[in-house]
Design a protein around this motif. Structure first.
Motif, PDB file in Angstrom:
ATOM      1  N   PHE A  99       6.797  -2.702  18.240  1.00 43.33           N
ATOM      2  CA  PHE A  99       6.466  -3.715  17.083  1.00 43.33           C
ATOM      3  C   PHE A  99       7.583  -2.723  16.016  1.00 43.33           C
ATOM      4  O   PHE A  99       7.728  -1.647  16.039  1.00 43.33           O
ATOM      5  CB  PHE A  99       5.240  -3.560  16.526  1.00 43.33           C
ATOM      6  N   ILE A 100       8.136  -3.900  15.361  1.00 45.19           N
ATOM      7  CA  ILE A 100       8.825  -3.465  14.126  1.00 45.19           C
ATOM      8  C   ILE A 100       8.014  -4.126  13.005  1.00 45.19           C
ATOM      9  O   ILE A 100       8.257  -5.570  13.010  1.00 45.19           O
ATOM     10  CB  ILE A 100      10.125  -3.985  14.179  1.00 45.19           C
ATOM     11  N   ALA A 101       7.384  -3.452  12.056  1.00 44.70           N
ATOM     12  CA  ALA A 101       6.659  -4.097  11.187  1.00 44.70           C
ATOM     13  C   ALA A 101       7.474  -3.857   9.889  1.00 44.70           C
ATOM     14  O   ALA A 101       7.531  -2.730   9.191  1.00 44.70           O
ATOM     15  CB  ALA A 101       5.334  -3.273  11.162  1.00 44.70           C
ATOM     16  N   MET A 102       7.887  -5.070   9.362  1.00 43.63           N
ATOM     17  CA  MET A 102       8.492  -5.224   8.196  1.00 43.63           C
ATOM     18  C   MET A 102       7.492  -5.646   6.959  1.00 43.63           C
ATOM     19  O   MET A 102       6.765  -6.395   7.072  1.00 43.63           O
ATOM     20  CB  MET A 102       9.413  -6.406   8.190  1.00 43.63           C
ATOM     21  N   THR A 103       7.650  -4.684   5.830  1.00 45.15           N
ATOM     22  CA  THR A 103       7.034  -4.843   4.621  1.00 45.15           C
ATOM     23  C   THR A 103       8.109  -5.435   3.678  1.00 45.15           C
ATOM     24  O   THR A 103       9.006  -4.864   3.346  1.00 45.15           O
ATOM     25  CB  THR A 103       6.454  -3.832   4.103  1.00 45.15           C
ATOM     26  N   HIS A 104       7.547  -6.626   2.921  1.00 46.21           N
ATOM     27  CA  HIS A 104       8.712  -7.134   2.011  1.00 46.21           C
ATOM     28  C   HIS A 104       8.390  -7.034   0.649  1.00 46.21           C
ATOM     29  O   HIS A 104       8.987  -7.630  -0.295  1.00 46.21           O
ATOM     30  CB  HIS A 104       8.933  -8.479   2.415  1.00 46.21           C
ATOM     31  N   SER A 105       7.101  -6.563   0.186  1.00 48.51           N
ATOM     32  CA  SER A 105       6.449  -6.191  -1.001  1.00 48.51           C
ATOM     33  C   SER A 105       6.231  -4.855  -1.432  1.00 48.51           C
ATOM     34  O   SER A 105       6.430  -4.067  -0.433  1.00 48.51           O
ATOM     35  CB  SER A 105       5.332  -6.929  -1.103  1.00 48.51           C
ATOM     36  N   LEU A 106       6.146  -4.428  -2.581  1.00 45.19           N
ATOM     37  CA  LEU A 106       5.855  -3.108  -2.878  1.00 45.19           C
ATOM     38  C   LEU A 106       4.743  -2.420  -2.141  1.00 45.19           C
ATOM     39  O   LEU A 106       3.611  -2.992  -2.087  1.00 45.19           O
ATOM     40  CB  LEU A 106       5.662  -2.990  -4.630  1.00 45.19           C
ATOM     41  N   PRO A 107       5.118  -1.291  -1.706  1.00 49.61           N
ATOM     42  CA  PRO A 107       3.997  -0.675  -0.603  1.00 49.61           C
ATOM     43  C   PRO A 107       2.694  -0.271  -1.563  1.00 49.61           C
ATOM     44  O   PRO A 107       2.892  -0.165  -2.566  1.00 49.61           O
ATOM     45  CB  PRO A 107       4.584   0.540  -0.104  1.00 49.61           C
TER      46      PRO A 107
ATOM     47  N   ALA B 165      -7.200  -1.458   8.484  1.00 49.32           N
ATOM     48  CA  ALA B 165      -5.913  -1.972   9.006  1.00 49.32           C
ATOM     49  C   ALA B 165      -4.854  -1.967   8.315  1.00 49.32           C
ATOM     50  O   ALA B 165      -3.764  -1.926   8.844  1.00 49.32           O
ATOM     51  CB  ALA B 165      -6.272  -3.486   9.724  1.00 49.32           C
ATOM     52  N   ARG B 166      -5.138  -2.334   6.803  1.00 50.59           N
ATOM     53  CA  ARG B 166      -3.855  -2.103   6.173  1.00 50.59           C
ATOM     54  C   ARG B 166      -3.277  -0.943   5.617  1.00 50.59           C
ATOM     55  O   ARG B 166      -2.341  -0.837   4.985  1.00 50.59           O
ATOM     56  CB  ARG B 166      -4.088  -2.998   4.576  1.00 50.59           C
ATOM     57  N   TYR B 167      -3.792  -0.103   6.210  1.00 50.66           N
ATOM     58  CA  TYR B 167      -3.570   1.396   5.707  1.00 50.66           C
ATOM     59  C   TYR B 167      -3.700   2.405   6.827  1.00 50.66           C
ATOM     60  O   TYR B 167      -3.721   3.660   6.816  1.00 50.66           O
ATOM     61  CB  TYR B 167      -4.571   2.098   4.676  1.00 50.66           C
ATOM     62  N   SER B 168      -3.445   1.899   8.148  1.00 49.13           N
ATOM     63  CA  SER B 168      -3.646   2.622   9.248  1.00 49.13           C
ATOM     64  C   SER B 168      -2.416   2.551  10.168  1.00 49.13           C
ATOM     65  O   SER B 168      -1.749   1.172  10.196  1.00 49.13           O
ATOM     66  CB  SER B 168      -4.805   2.591  10.107  1.00 49.13           C
ATOM     67  N   PRO B 169      -2.006   3.284  10.929  1.00 49.47           N
ATOM     68  CA  PRO B 169      -0.765   2.909  11.935  1.00 49.47           C
ATOM     69  C   PRO B 169      -1.235   2.113  13.106  1.00 49.47           C
ATOM     70  O   PRO B 169      -2.281   2.024  13.322  1.00 49.47           O
ATOM     71  CB  PRO B 169      -0.611   4.721  12.339  1.00 49.47           C
ATOM     72  N   LEU B 170      -0.285   1.521  13.579  1.00 49.69           N
ATOM     73  CA  LEU B 170      -0.234   0.537  14.786  1.00 49.69           C
ATOM     74  C   LEU B 170       0.472   1.315  15.762  1.00 49.69           C
ATOM     75  O   LEU B 170       1.532   1.788  15.554  1.00 49.69           O
ATOM     76  CB  LEU B 170       0.384  -0.698  14.379  1.00 49.69           C
TER      77      LEU B 170
ATOM     78  N   GLN C 165       1.432   4.453   2.610  1.00 52.77           N
ATOM     79  CA  GLN C 165       0.606   3.505   2.871  1.00 52.77           C
ATOM     80  C   GLN C 165       0.087   3.400   4.015  1.00 52.77           C
ATOM     81  O   GLN C 165      -1.257   3.365   4.458  1.00 52.77           O
ATOM     82  CB  GLN C 165       1.134   2.268   2.455  1.00 52.77           C
ATOM     83  N   TYR C 166       1.035   3.392   5.260  1.00 56.88           N
ATOM     84  CA  TYR C 166       0.598   3.422   6.623  1.00 56.88           C
ATOM     85  C   TYR C 166       0.167   4.798   7.312  1.00 56.88           C
ATOM     86  O   TYR C 166      -0.125   4.699   8.378  1.00 56.88           O
ATOM     87  CB  TYR C 166       1.438   2.544   7.415  1.00 56.88           C
ATOM     88  N   ARG C 167       0.301   5.745   6.507  1.00 58.71           N
ATOM     89  CA  ARG C 167      -0.086   7.009   7.008  1.00 58.71           C
ATOM     90  C   ARG C 167       0.700   7.461   8.257  1.00 58.71           C
ATOM     91  O   ARG C 167       0.167   7.916   9.403  1.00 58.71           O
ATOM     92  CB  ARG C 167      -1.715   7.212   7.151  1.00 58.71           C
ATOM     93  N   VAL C 168       1.978   7.307   8.320  1.00 57.91           N
ATOM     94  CA  VAL C 168       2.800   7.525   9.309  1.00 57.91           C
ATOM     95  C   VAL C 168       3.964   8.461   8.772  1.00 57.91           C
ATOM     96  O   VAL C 168       4.316   8.518   7.470  1.00 57.91           O
ATOM     97  CB  VAL C 168       3.416   6.322   9.845  1.00 57.91           C
TER      98      VAL C 168
END
Length: 437
Positions: free
Chosen positions: A139-147, A162-167, A186-189
């Protein structure tokens, strides 16, 4: 290679910026011969398609948006304190099963705001359901807003977490470098899983048909300096001097330079003979043969229409006018109105008058006007004169913020540059099959 793009679009209105970002990604991938599977909401109406979304190479796949024969309502769960509605997990599993089926055969799935937006929490959980059942899918997860860093250090309950965890098997992407640290928090990665993918500006997409046709045949975007010189194909317009100065600019720099001659017919000199002279002069001073383009060789024997020349001036950043004689010089105004740096023949009164008003740089070439005809001599040589003044021109351009910005936008934010330097690095390398055995 097959790339899935999961957007869950309900519509394709161009005022929704994400629709335009995804359109650019689709163009980049299709131009590289990569198969694209576009996953959208089953409620999207096909008649809304436009532009690249009409391309028959796109595999359109509609994702389930109904549960127990009713349309699923997307609730906004931007706040982790929001109460989850009763059928959330059942709806997420229903969508997840559908995604598991519809992502079969995909090598990489690009997610647009699916992991970030509160109203996509349902799809976030559904993607995680599919990811467990498709362990080979990246997966390539794109965020387009302020994290969203608001939950750093907090224990967030499922499914809000799920909004704050790695995939698994995921790279995280943000449009600018300045947001990567916040994205990782945010995603704790780790930071090495976070990457930049700038939004691109496809300038050619908004050009007229003639310029688009020219752009399909030659590279109008990559040159550092693009010079456009329109005019009647006569020796009085001194086309060869443009090529010579362009060659000198290339000779004293590391810049890639291209000259587009938008010439239209004249009876003054045989066309083939004059083109040969221009190319020979340009090459002697530093250009390569393919750095000089005559639009008459690319389907426009009678010249480009004025509106097409104006579009080309939008792409170019340097205008050189060594013309032997001018009564006004309207093309100077056209080039300046599109933000080109001006280099004009000081010996022609009309060009000197216009140029002083517009802050142009001046060189001296032969000229004829009100009762005079001059012939310039250069010491120690014309080549040395161009190279000395070329350094001055380049320094002035480099210190001109508008000229520099226009060059960077055309070069570094084009879909081609973004693909080659950013997106391509996130995709798996193509497998080179050896059929020799």
């Amino acid at each position: 290679m097959k790339i899935g793009i999961l957007t869950m679009f309900n519509g394709l209105a161009t005022i929704y910026s994400l629709v335009n970002v995804v359109a650019d990604h689709i163009k980049m991938l299709l131009e590289q011969g990569i198969e694209v599977r576009l996953l959208v909401s089953e409620d999207l109406k096909e008649e809304e398609r436009w532009g690249i979304y009409l391309d028959p190479r796109i595999e359109w796949v509609k994702v389930c948006n109904h549960y127990q024969d009713k349309q699923i309502i997307w609730h906004d769960y931007s706040s982790p304190k929001a109460v989850i509605h009763d059928t959330f997990l059942e709806e997420a599993e229903t969508i997840g099963r559908d995604l598991t089926d519809k992502l079969q055969g995909v090598d990489v799935c690009m997610l647009h705001d699916i992991l970030f937006q509160g109203w996509h929490l349902l799809h976030n959980v559904a993607v995680r359901y599919a990811a467990e059942r498709l362990p080979g899918l990246r997966f390539i997860a794109m965020t387009h807003s302020l994290p969203d860093e608001s939950q750093m250090g907090n224990q967030v309950a499922w499914p809000h977490s799920a909004r704050y965890s790695p995939l698994p098997n995921t790279d995280y992407v943000y449009p600018t470098n300045c947001g990567l640290e916040a994205l990782s928090r945010q995603y704790r990665v780790p930071m090495d899983r976070c990457h930049v993918l700038n939004n691109s500006l496809d300038i050619l997409d908004n050009m007229c048909g003639e310029v688009k046709a020219l752009g399909r045949q030659i590279d109008l975007l990559s040159p550092d300096i693009l010079i456009v010189y329109p005019g009647r194909f006569t020796t009085g317009k001194k086309f060869e001097k443009v090529a010579m100065l362009a060659g000198a600019l290339k000779n004293v720099s590391t810049y890639e330079i291209k000259v587009i001659f938008c010439e239209f017919p004249s009876m003054d000199i045989p066309v083939a003979q004059y083109k040969k002279q221009i190319k020979e002069k340009g090459m002697y001073f530093g250009l390569k043969a393919d750095d000089m383009i005559f639009t008459s060789d690319y389907g426009f024997p009678n010249g480009l229409p004025r509106y097409a020349v104006l579009d080309l001036f939008t792409l170019s950043n340097l205008y050189i006018c060594p013309s032997y004689s001018e009564s006004f010089g309207l093309t100077v105004l056209e080039a300046a109105s599109r933000g080109n740096y001006l280099v004009l023949n000081e010996a022609v009164p009309a060009l000197e008058e216009l140029g002083k008003d517009l802050g142009a740089c001046f060189l001296r070439w032969d000229a004829r006007n009100f009762g005079f005809s001059t012939e310039e001599t250069y010491s120690p040589s014309e080549k040395a004169y161009y190279e000395d003044n070329g350094r001055r021109i380049l320094m002035a351009m480099e210190h001109n913020n508008i000229v520099t910005a226009r060059m960077n936008i055309r070069k570094k934010y084009s879909p081609k540059w973004i693909y080659e330097n950013q997106l391509k690095k996130l995709l798996p390398a193509p497998i080179n099959k050896d059929f020799s055995s």
